[in-house]
Design a protein around this motif. Structure first.
Motif, PDB file in Angstrom:
ATOM      1  N   GLN A   2     -56.543 -41.339   4.492  1.00 16.13           N
ATOM      2  CA  GLN A   2     -55.627 -42.990   4.213  1.00 16.13           C
ATOM      3  C   GLN A   2     -54.513 -42.739   2.838  1.00 16.13           C
ATOM      4  OE1 GLN A   2     -56.630 -45.151   6.390  1.00 16.13           O
ATOM      5  NE2 GLN A   2     -54.473 -46.180   5.291  1.00 16.13           N
ATOM      6  N   ASP A   3     -54.543 -42.132   2.434  1.00 13.29           N
ATOM      7  CA  ASP A   3     -54.294 -41.823   1.004  1.00 13.29           C
ATOM      8  C   ASP A   3     -52.934 -41.002   1.578  1.00 13.29           C
ATOM      9  OD1 ASP A   3     -55.523 -42.987  -0.176  1.00 13.29           O
ATOM     10  OD2 ASP A   3     -56.134 -41.023  -1.540  1.00 13.29           O
ATOM     11  N   ALA A   4     -52.373 -40.608   2.199  1.00 15.25           N
ATOM     12  CA  ALA A   4     -51.658 -39.400   2.858  1.00 15.25           C
ATOM     13  C   ALA A   4     -50.600 -40.862   4.377  1.00 15.25           C
ATOM     14  CB  ALA A   4     -52.181 -37.903   3.232  1.00 15.25           C
ATOM     15  N   LEU A   5     -51.603 -41.014   4.629  1.00 19.28           N
ATOM     16  CA  LEU A   5     -51.178 -42.399   5.142  1.00 19.28           C
ATOM     17  C   LEU A   5     -50.033 -43.008   4.423  1.00 19.28           C
ATOM     18  CD1 LEU A   5     -53.757 -42.581   8.406  1.00 19.28           C
ATOM     19  CD2 LEU A   5     -51.345 -41.413   8.518  1.00 19.28           C
ATOM     20  N   ASP A   6     -50.485 -44.017   3.373  1.00 18.18           N
ATOM     21  CA  ASP A   6     -50.239 -45.171   2.679  1.00 18.18           C
ATOM     22  C   ASP A   6     -49.139 -43.974   2.367  1.00 18.18           C
ATOM     23  OD1 ASP A   6     -51.922 -46.556   3.697  1.00 18.18           O
ATOM     24  OD2 ASP A   6     -53.054 -46.216   1.822  1.00 18.18           O
ATOM     25  N   GLU A   7     -49.416 -42.767   1.659  1.00 21.57           N
ATOM     26  CA  GLU A   7     -48.237 -42.657   1.031  1.00 21.57           C
ATOM     27  C   GLU A   7     -46.402 -42.000   1.921  1.00 21.57           C
ATOM     28  OE1 GLU A   7     -47.310 -37.992  -0.347  1.00 21.57           O
ATOM     29  OE2 GLU A   7     -48.049 -39.704  -1.654  1.00 21.57           O
ATOM     30  N   ARG A   8     -47.094 -41.274   3.211  1.00 26.19           N
ATOM     31  CA  ARG A   8     -45.623 -41.498   3.559  1.00 26.19           C
ATOM     32  C   ARG A   8     -45.069 -42.783   4.745  1.00 26.19           C
ATOM     33  NH1 ARG A   8     -45.157 -37.102   6.459  1.00 26.19           N
ATOM     34  NH2 ARG A   8     -46.895 -34.958   5.609  1.00 26.19           N
ATOM     35  N   ARG A   9     -46.259 -43.779   4.289  1.00 24.46           N
ATOM     36  CA  ARG A   9     -45.233 -44.964   4.726  1.00 24.46           C
ATOM     37  C   ARG A   9     -44.724 -45.795   3.642  1.00 24.46           C
ATOM     38  NH1 ARG A   9     -50.711 -46.109   7.060  1.00 24.46           N
ATOM     39  NH2 ARG A   9     -50.456 -46.957   8.836  1.00 24.46           N
ATOM     40  N   ALA A  10     -44.608 -45.368   2.350  1.00 23.20           N
ATOM     41  CA  ALA A  10     -44.611 -45.909   1.194  1.00 23.20           C
ATOM     42  C   ALA A  10     -43.516 -44.661   1.320  1.00 23.20           C
ATOM     43  CB  ALA A  10     -45.528 -46.534  -0.328  1.00 23.20           C
ATOM     44  N   LEU A  11     -42.391 -44.320   1.313  1.00 19.39           N
ATOM     45  CA  LEU A  11     -42.184 -42.727   1.201  1.00 19.39           C
ATOM     46  C   LEU A  11     -40.854 -43.400   2.851  1.00 19.39           C
ATOM     47  CD1 LEU A  11     -43.532 -39.520   0.963  1.00 19.39           C
ATOM     48  CD2 LEU A  11     -41.578 -41.277  -0.938  1.00 19.39           C
ATOM     49  N   GLY A  12     -41.018 -44.561   4.076  1.00 17.39           N
ATOM     50  CA  GLY A  12     -40.305 -44.769   4.569  1.00 17.39           C
ATOM     51  C   GLY A  12     -40.231 -44.241   5.873  1.00 17.39           C
ATOM     52  N   HIS A  50     -58.460 -41.829  -7.511  1.00 17.21           N
ATOM     53  CA  HIS A  50     -58.882 -40.552  -5.883  1.00 17.21           C
ATOM     54  C   HIS A  50     -57.381 -39.584  -6.663  1.00 17.21           C
ATOM     55  CE1 HIS A  50     -58.422 -43.986  -2.487  1.00 17.21           C
ATOM     56  NE2 HIS A  50     -60.147 -43.317  -3.269  1.00 17.21           N
ATOM     57  N   ARG A  51     -57.945 -38.184  -6.124  1.00 12.39           N
ATOM     58  CA  ARG A  51     -57.124 -37.354  -7.250  1.00 12.39           C
ATOM     59  C   ARG A  51     -55.049 -37.028  -6.050  1.00 12.39           C
ATOM     60  NH1 ARG A  51     -56.319 -33.172  -3.582  1.00 12.39           N
ATOM     61  NH2 ARG A  51     -57.458 -32.984  -0.836  1.00 12.39           N
ATOM     62  N   PRO A  52     -54.802 -36.433  -6.836  1.00 13.88           N
ATOM     63  CA  PRO A  52     -53.141 -36.642  -6.470  1.00 13.88           C
ATOM     64  C   PRO A  52     -52.710 -35.870  -5.272  1.00 13.88           C
ATOM     65  CG  PRO A  52     -52.694 -35.433  -8.310  1.00 13.88           C
ATOM     66  CD  PRO A  52     -54.820 -35.497  -8.061  1.00 13.88           C
ATOM     67  N   LEU A  53     -52.207 -36.164  -4.478  1.00 12.49           N
ATOM     68  CA  LEU A  53     -51.550 -35.887  -2.804  1.00 12.49           C
ATOM     69  C   LEU A  53     -50.958 -34.609  -3.095  1.00 12.49           C
ATOM     70  CD1 LEU A  53     -51.275 -39.078  -0.583  1.00 12.49           C
ATOM     71  CD2 LEU A  53     -53.037 -37.069  -1.286  1.00 12.49           C
ATOM     72  N   ARG A  54     -50.984 -33.247  -2.489  1.00 16.94           N
ATOM     73  CA  ARG A  54     -50.413 -32.173  -2.266  1.00 16.94           C
ATOM     74  C   ARG A  54     -48.952 -32.439  -2.083  1.00 16.94           C
ATOM     75  NH1 ARG A  54     -52.833 -29.169   0.803  1.00 16.94           N
ATOM     76  NH2 ARG A  54     -51.788 -29.872   3.286  1.00 16.94           N
ATOM     77  N   PRO A  55     -47.065 -32.267  -2.742  1.00 18.27           N
ATOM     78  CA  PRO A  55     -46.491 -32.950  -2.190  1.00 18.27           C
ATOM     79  C   PRO A  55     -46.319 -32.084  -0.651  1.00 18.27           C
ATOM     80  CG  PRO A  55     -46.341 -31.670  -4.675  1.00 18.27           C
ATOM     81  CD  PRO A  55     -47.721 -30.860  -4.216  1.00 18.27           C
ATOM     82  N   LEU A  56     -45.522 -32.816  -0.249  1.00 16.14           N
ATOM     83  CA  LEU A  56     -44.805 -33.151   1.889  1.00 16.14           C
ATOM     84  C   LEU A  56     -44.388 -31.427   1.952  1.00 16.14           C
ATOM     85  CD1 LEU A  56     -43.849 -36.688   2.151  1.00 16.14           C
ATOM     86  CD2 LEU A  56     -46.224 -35.287   2.587  1.00 16.14           C
ATOM     87  N   SER A  57     -43.978 -30.469   0.450  1.00 14.59           N
ATOM     88  CA  SER A  57     -43.121 -29.742   0.706  1.00 14.59           C
ATOM     89  C   SER A  57     -43.995 -28.114   0.486  1.00 14.59           C
ATOM     90  CB  SER A  57     -42.480 -29.471  -0.526  1.00 14.59           C
ATOM     91  OG  SER A  57     -42.335 -29.291  -2.453  1.00 14.59           O
ATOM     92  N   SER A  58     -45.302 -28.454   0.050  1.00 16.05           N
ATOM     93  CA  SER A  58     -46.253 -27.429   0.375  1.00 16.05           C
ATOM     94  C   SER A  58     -46.558 -27.130   1.049  1.00 16.05           C
ATOM     95  CB  SER A  58     -47.816 -27.969  -0.396  1.00 16.05           C
ATOM     96  OG  SER A  58     -47.387 -28.148  -1.796  1.00 16.05           O
ATOM     97  N   PRO A  59     -47.099 -25.567   1.718  1.00 13.69           N
ATOM     98  CA  PRO A  59     -47.138 -25.073   2.769  1.00 13.69           C
ATOM     99  C   PRO A  59     -48.727 -25.427   3.349  1.00 13.69           C
ATOM    100  CG  PRO A  59     -47.509 -23.309   1.148  1.00 13.69           C
ATOM    101  CD  PRO A  59     -47.108 -24.706   0.560  1.00 13.69           C
ATOM    102  N   PRO A  60     -49.076 -26.006   4.151  1.00 12.57           N
ATOM    103  CA  PRO A  60     -50.264 -26.150   4.629  1.00 12.57           C
ATOM    104  C   PRO A  60     -50.928 -25.428   4.904  1.00 12.57           C
ATOM    105  CG  PRO A  60     -49.032 -25.616   6.664  1.00 12.57           C
ATOM    106  CD  PRO A  60     -47.904 -25.376   5.957  1.00 12.57           C
ATOM    107  N   GLU A  61     -52.743 -25.154   4.635  1.00 17.85           N
ATOM    108  CA  GLU A  61     -53.715 -25.006   5.056  1.00 17.85           C
ATOM    109  C   GLU A  61     -54.824 -24.734   5.808  1.00 17.85           C
ATOM    110  OE1 GLU A  61     -57.334 -26.730   3.467  1.00 17.85           O
ATOM    111  OE2 GLU A  61     -55.747 -28.237   1.467  1.00 17.85           O
ATOM    112  N   GLU A  62     -54.889 -23.141   5.591  1.00 20.44           N
ATOM    113  CA  GLU A  62     -55.356 -22.308   6.944  1.00 20.44           C
ATOM    114  C   GLU A  62     -56.010 -23.416   7.260  1.00 20.44           C
ATOM    115  OE1 GLU A  62     -54.439 -19.019   7.323  1.00 20.44           O
ATOM    116  OE2 GLU A  62     -53.059 -18.961   6.344  1.00 20.44           O
ATOM    117  N   LEU A  63     -55.997 -23.123   8.553  1.00 16.30           N
ATOM    118  CA  LEU A  63     -56.937 -23.658   9.697  1.00 16.30           C
ATOM    119  C   LEU A  63     -58.311 -23.137  10.390  1.00 16.30           C
ATOM    120  CD1 LEU A  63     -54.271 -25.644  12.144  1.00 16.30           C
ATOM    121  CD2 LEU A  63     -55.639 -26.592   9.731  1.00 16.30           C
TER     122      LEU A  63
END
Length: 64
Positions: A2-12, A50-63
């Protein structure tokens, strides 16, 4: 998540409901639905923050 979704919405950024419906943490190797977790929380998290979110420019984690 939810934090990640909220941050994306806040960034437009657009967050489509049909994409949110498909979100599931079970795709990630570190999610264990069959066991117990043992870890020490950072003080800020223990206080309810909550802990800070990883910047959007960070590489994705291994799946897998």
């Amino acid at each position: 998540m939810q934090d990640a979704l909220d941050e994306r919405r806040a960034l437009g950024q657009e967050v489509r409901p049909e994409d949110v419906e498909r979100l599931a943490p079970l795709r990630f190797q570190h999610i264990n639905v069959h066991g117990k977790y043992h870890f020490t929380l950072p003080e800020t998290v223990a206080q309810g923050h909550h802990r800070p979110l990883r910047p959007l420019s960070s590489p994705p984690e291994e799946l897998f």
